[in-house]
Design a protein around this motif. Structure first.
Motif, PDB file in Angstrom:
ATOM      1  N   GLY A  15       0.902  -1.148   0.000  1.00 39.23           N
ATOM      2  CA  GLY A  15       0.000   0.000   0.000  1.00 39.23           C
ATOM      3  C   GLY A  15       0.938   1.193   0.000  1.00 39.23           C
ATOM      4  O   GLY A  15       2.157   1.006  -0.104  1.00 39.23           O
ATOM      5  N   PHE A  16       0.439   2.425   0.171  1.00 36.63           N
ATOM      6  CA  PHE A  16       1.381   3.541   0.217  1.00 36.63           C
ATOM      7  C   PHE A  16       2.321   3.368   1.400  1.00 36.63           C
ATOM      8  O   PHE A  16       1.880   3.272   2.555  1.00 36.63           O
ATOM      9  CB  PHE A  16       0.644   4.871   0.343  1.00 36.63           C
ATOM     10  N   LYS A  17       3.610   3.328   1.118  1.00 32.00           N
ATOM     11  CA  LYS A  17       4.635   3.225   2.164  1.00 32.00           C
ATOM     12  C   LYS A  17       5.725   4.227   1.796  1.00 32.00           C
ATOM     13  O   LYS A  17       6.573   3.956   0.934  1.00 32.00           O
ATOM     14  CB  LYS A  17       5.178   1.792   2.216  1.00 32.00           C
ATOM     15  N   ALA A  69       4.771  10.360   3.661  1.00 31.55           N
ATOM     16  CA  ALA A  69       5.529  11.425   2.989  1.00 31.55           C
ATOM     17  C   ALA A  69       5.022  11.539   1.552  1.00 31.55           C
ATOM     18  O   ALA A  69       5.608  10.984   0.633  1.00 31.55           O
ATOM     19  CB  ALA A  69       7.023  11.125   3.028  1.00 31.55           C
ATOM     20  N   TRP A  70       3.925  12.280   1.385  1.00 28.81           N
ATOM     21  CA  TRP A  70       3.275  12.354   0.064  1.00 28.81           C
ATOM     22  C   TRP A  70       3.853  13.481  -0.798  1.00 28.81           C
ATOM     23  O   TRP A  70       4.962  13.933  -0.537  1.00 28.81           O
ATOM     24  CB  TRP A  70       1.753  12.437   0.269  1.00 28.81           C
ATOM     25  N   ALA A  71       3.072  13.962  -1.764  1.00 30.41           N
ATOM     26  CA  ALA A  71       3.625  14.755  -2.884  1.00 30.41           C
ATOM     27  C   ALA A  71       4.085  16.167  -2.514  1.00 30.41           C
ATOM     28  O   ALA A  71       3.259  17.047  -2.285  1.00 30.41           O
ATOM     29  CB  ALA A  71       2.555  14.841  -3.967  1.00 30.41           C
ATOM     30  N   VAL A  72       5.379  16.393  -2.526  1.00 33.10           N
ATOM     31  CA  VAL A  72       5.956  17.708  -2.166  1.00 33.10           C
ATOM     32  C   VAL A  72       6.088  18.632  -3.373  1.00 33.10           C
ATOM     33  O   VAL A  72       6.029  18.193  -4.516  1.00 33.10           O
ATOM     34  CB  VAL A  72       7.394  17.583  -1.612  1.00 33.10           C
ATOM     35  N   ILE A 129      -3.624  17.708   0.998  1.00 31.70           N
ATOM     36  CA  ILE A 129      -2.463  17.074   0.354  1.00 31.70           C
ATOM     37  C   ILE A 129      -2.173  17.786  -0.961  1.00 31.70           C
ATOM     38  O   ILE A 129      -2.939  18.629  -1.419  1.00 31.70           O
ATOM     39  CB  ILE A 129      -2.677  15.560   0.096  1.00 31.70           C
ATOM     40  N   ASP A 130      -1.040  17.424  -1.557  1.00 29.59           N
ATOM     41  CA  ASP A 130      -0.678  17.823  -2.926  1.00 29.59           C
ATOM     42  C   ASP A 130      -0.599  19.343  -3.131  1.00 29.59           C
ATOM     43  O   ASP A 130      -1.269  19.907  -4.006  1.00 29.59           O
ATOM     44  CB  ASP A 130      -1.651  17.196  -3.925  1.00 29.59           C
ATOM     45  N   PRO A 131       0.244  20.032  -2.361  1.00 31.09           N
ATOM     46  CA  PRO A 131       0.393  21.477  -2.566  1.00 31.09           C
ATOM     47  C   PRO A 131       1.126  21.809  -3.870  1.00 31.09           C
ATOM     48  O   PRO A 131       2.056  21.101  -4.264  1.00 31.09           O
ATOM     49  CB  PRO A 131       1.255  21.903  -1.368  1.00 31.09           C
ATOM     50  N   THR A 134      -9.782  15.078  -8.611  1.00 30.55           N
ATOM     51  CA  THR A 134      -9.396  14.083  -7.610  1.00 30.55           C
ATOM     52  C   THR A 134      -8.296  14.638  -6.702  1.00 30.55           C
ATOM     53  O   THR A 134      -8.466  14.702  -5.488  1.00 30.55           O
ATOM     54  CB  THR A 134      -8.920  12.779  -8.276  1.00 30.55           C
ATOM     55  N   GLU A 135      -7.162  15.039  -7.301  1.00 31.18           N
ATOM     56  CA  GLU A 135      -6.025  15.529  -6.500  1.00 31.18           C
ATOM     57  C   GLU A 135      -4.951  16.041  -7.458  1.00 31.18           C
ATOM     58  O   GLU A 135      -5.207  16.257  -8.637  1.00 31.18           O
ATOM     59  CB  GLU A 135      -5.469  14.396  -5.624  1.00 31.18           C
ATOM     60  N   ALA A 136      -3.737  16.219  -6.934  1.00 34.55           N
ATOM     61  CA  ALA A 136      -2.556  16.547  -7.743  1.00 34.55           C
ATOM     62  C   ALA A 136      -2.694  17.803  -8.604  1.00 34.55           C
ATOM     63  O   ALA A 136      -2.357  17.800  -9.783  1.00 34.55           O
ATOM     64  CB  ALA A 136      -2.187  15.354  -8.631  1.00 34.55           C
ATOM     65  N   ASN A 138      -2.775   3.416 -10.681  1.00 30.58           N
ATOM     66  CA  ASN A 138      -4.096   4.033 -10.493  1.00 30.58           C
ATOM     67  C   ASN A 138      -4.003   5.534 -10.303  1.00 30.58           C
ATOM     68  O   ASN A 138      -4.918   6.271 -10.623  1.00 30.58           O
ATOM     69  CB  ASN A 138      -4.768   3.464  -9.233  1.00 30.58           C
ATOM     70  N   THR A 139      -2.915   5.975  -9.665  1.00 31.88           N
ATOM     71  CA  THR A 139      -2.746   7.419  -9.451  1.00 31.88           C
ATOM     72  C   THR A 139      -1.867   7.989 -10.538  1.00 31.88           C
ATOM     73  O   THR A 139      -1.120   7.262 -11.205  1.00 31.88           O
ATOM     74  CB  THR A 139      -2.049   7.715  -8.109  1.00 31.88           C
ATOM     75  N   ASN A 140      -1.991   9.302 -10.678  1.00 34.82           N
ATOM     76  CA  ASN A 140      -0.952   9.998 -11.410  1.00 34.82           C
ATOM     77  C   ASN A 140      -0.755  11.346 -10.758  1.00 34.82           C
ATOM     78  O   ASN A 140      -1.583  11.783  -9.961  1.00 34.82           O
ATOM     79  CB  ASN A 140      -1.232  10.129 -12.893  1.00 34.82           C
ATOM     80  N   HIS A 141       0.349  11.966 -11.078  1.00 33.84           N
ATOM     81  CA  HIS A 141       0.635  13.261 -10.471  1.00 33.84           C
ATOM     82  C   HIS A 141       1.596  13.946 -11.424  1.00 33.84           C
ATOM     83  O   HIS A 141       2.776  13.652 -11.437  1.00 33.84           O
ATOM     84  CB  HIS A 141       1.259  13.068  -9.087  1.00 33.84           C
ATOM     85  N   GLN A 142       1.029  14.838 -12.230  1.00 35.61           N
ATOM     86  CA  GLN A 142       1.809  15.486 -13.282  1.00 35.61           C
ATOM     87  C   GLN A 142       2.437  16.788 -12.785  1.00 35.61           C
ATOM     88  O   GLN A 142       1.988  17.382 -11.800  1.00 35.61           O
ATOM     89  CB  GLN A 142       0.905  15.774 -14.481  1.00 35.61           C
ATOM     90  N   TYR A 159       5.489  12.911 -15.022  1.00 33.39           N
ATOM     91  CA  TYR A 159       4.397  12.172 -14.395  1.00 33.39           C
ATOM     92  C   TYR A 159       4.958  10.869 -13.842  1.00 33.39           C
ATOM     93  O   TYR A 159       6.179  10.664 -13.835  1.00 33.39           O
ATOM     94  CB  TYR A 159       3.288  11.901 -15.433  1.00 33.39           C
ATOM     95  N   HIS A 160       4.097   9.995 -13.316  1.00 30.25           N
ATOM     96  CA  HIS A 160       4.610   8.685 -12.904  1.00 30.25           C
ATOM     97  C   HIS A 160       3.732   7.572 -13.480  1.00 30.25           C
ATOM     98  O   HIS A 160       2.568   7.786 -13.807  1.00 30.25           O
ATOM     99  CB  HIS A 160       4.754   8.570 -11.379  1.00 30.25           C
ATOM    100  N   ASN A 161       4.337   6.401 -13.626  1.00 31.03           N
ATOM    101  CA  ASN A 161       3.576   5.206 -13.975  1.00 31.03           C
ATOM    102  C   ASN A 161       4.092   4.053 -13.106  1.00 31.03           C
ATOM    103  O   ASN A 161       4.911   4.255 -12.213  1.00 31.03           O
ATOM    104  CB  ASN A 161       3.642   4.907 -15.482  1.00 31.03           C
TER     105      ASN A 161
HETATM  106  O1  FUB Z   1       1.769   9.544  -3.622  1.00 28.33           O
HETATM  107  C1  FUB Z   1       0.718   9.622  -2.703  1.00 28.33           C
HETATM  108  C2  FUB Z   1      -0.478  10.266  -3.349  1.00 28.33           C
HETATM  109  O2  FUB Z   1      -0.835   9.530  -4.516  1.00 28.33           O
HETATM  110  C3  FUB Z   1      -0.220  11.671  -3.854  1.00 28.33           C
HETATM  111  O3  FUB Z   1      -0.290  12.632  -2.865  1.00 28.33           O
HETATM  112  C4  FUB Z   1      -1.260  11.764  -4.916  1.00 28.33           C
HETATM  113  O4  FUB Z   1      -1.091  12.841  -5.784  1.00 28.33           O
HETATM  114  C5  FUB Z   1      -1.115  10.423  -5.585  1.00 28.33           C
HETATM  115  O5  FUB Z   1      -0.049  10.394  -6.488  1.00 28.33           O
END
Ligand code: FUB
Length: 308
Positions: free
Chosen positions: A64-66, A102-105, A154-156, A200-202, A250-254, A267-269
């Motif tokens: 999961g997110f780690k 430690a999410w998206a900086v 999240i996601d500033p 959604t986010e990002a 499932n996520t992306n963050h451009q 971006y990420h894949n």
């Molecule tokens: O990486 C954790 C979260 O998943 C980010 O904060 C979101 O943008 C998504 O990529």
């Protein structure tokens, strides 16, 4: 074994090999720029003649997110990248109650200081770290969150406008924005909201000429969509899909930057063979192009990435 059975076994084996090879081709849409760590949520900062790329860091064994720290890579040509390791982590914040989040900086420079905006999910908030160099060491000047507004902090994404006013957008399912004071560690005025289709986010803000662009993760699994405005305070006009779901994540963050007169979509894949996926992601880069009317051309994800 009878000849007929050998024939059947060989046919089965060949079919399996053809299927596996076709599947492998499909599951590697792009060779990520970093092959030694799982990296996500790319946040490039152009400073002088260098791109400083801050990323989230998915642990190798994540199911999961780690995510415990933030990594830094740099490049002067967008092809060759230098690894600077972890430049900040959750340990830099005394008030953070966990060691995973430690999410998206995003990092931004102002008057020779470097401000790293660090979101921690679950209502913990967005902290800010400050350093005298893009490489750190980063310190927490507030000793508390800069943003603790909702469970969606999240996601500033931060932009300093041409008149010197700094803005921060952020959010998950609800998009927020606020002005920042010149010291970059306090709000100026009230938090505002923006509604965009299937946000959604990002969020990521960039500016070209007199247009502002707000790209964001759209629906789930996440595509990238974008809106445009003549003012960073809106109103924003939705312009459509910018990129499709990127392979195996499932996520992306451009993020979008101009560097040496070229525009890039970062971006990420989840494409690192065998082990990549939604929780073990990898940063990729392709070019971004504009139409004559200033709208964005849909991104074409390539298997080669940037080669020159
Ligand atoms: O990486 C954790 C979260 O998943 C980010 O904060 C979101 O943008 C998504 O990529």
């Amino acid at each position: 074994m009878k000849p007929k059975n050998i024939y059947i076994a060989l046919t089965f084996l060949m079919t399996l090999l053809v299927f596996e090879s076709a599947h492998a081709q499909k599951s590697i849409p792009q060779r990520p720029i970093i092959q030694t760590s799982y990296t996500a949520d790319p946040a490039p900062m152009v400073y002088k003649d260098t791109v400083f790329l801050y990323t989230s860091h998915d642990e190798d064994d994540a199911m999961g997110f780690k995510m415990k720290d933030w990594l830094l890579y740099s490049s002067t040509d967008m092809v060759n990248w230098t690894d600077h390791g972890a430049v900040a982590s959750l340990d830099d914040f005394d008030w953070v109650p966990y060691d995973n989040g430690a999410w998206a900086v995003q990092c931004i420079e102002r008057n020779g200081k470097f401000y790293l905006y660090c979101p921690m999910p679950g209502g913990v908030g967005i902290g800010v770290l400050v350093a005298d160099s893009p490489y750190g060491p980063f310190k927490d000047p507030l000793g508390k969150p800069l943003v603790k507004n909702s469970n969606h902090d999240i996601d500033p994404t931060i932009l300093i406008d041409d008149d010197g006013q700094a803005y921060m957008y952020w959010g998950n399912t609800q998009l927020y924005w606020v002005k920042l004071k010149d010291n970059m560690i306090e709000f100026e005025g009230e938090i505002q909201t923006v509604d965009l289709p299937h946000f959604t986010e990002a969020p990521w803000i960039h500016k070209k000429d007199d247009w502002y662009y707000l790209s964001y993760a759209y629906k789930f699994p996440e595509k990238t969509a974008y809106a445009m405005s003549k003012s960073i305070e809106g109103p924003w006009e939705y312009k459509g899909i910018l990129n499709e779901v990127a392979g195996n994540s499932n996520t992306n963050h451009q993020s979008i930057i101009e560097f040496k007169d070229k525009w890039y979509f970062i971006y990420h894949n989840g494409s690192i063979p065998t082990h990549g996926g939604s929780f073990r992601r990898s940063v990729c880069i392709d070019r971004l192009y504009y139409n004559d009317d200033n709208t964005l051309k849909r991104v074409i994800m390539t298997s080669e990435g940037i080669q020159e």
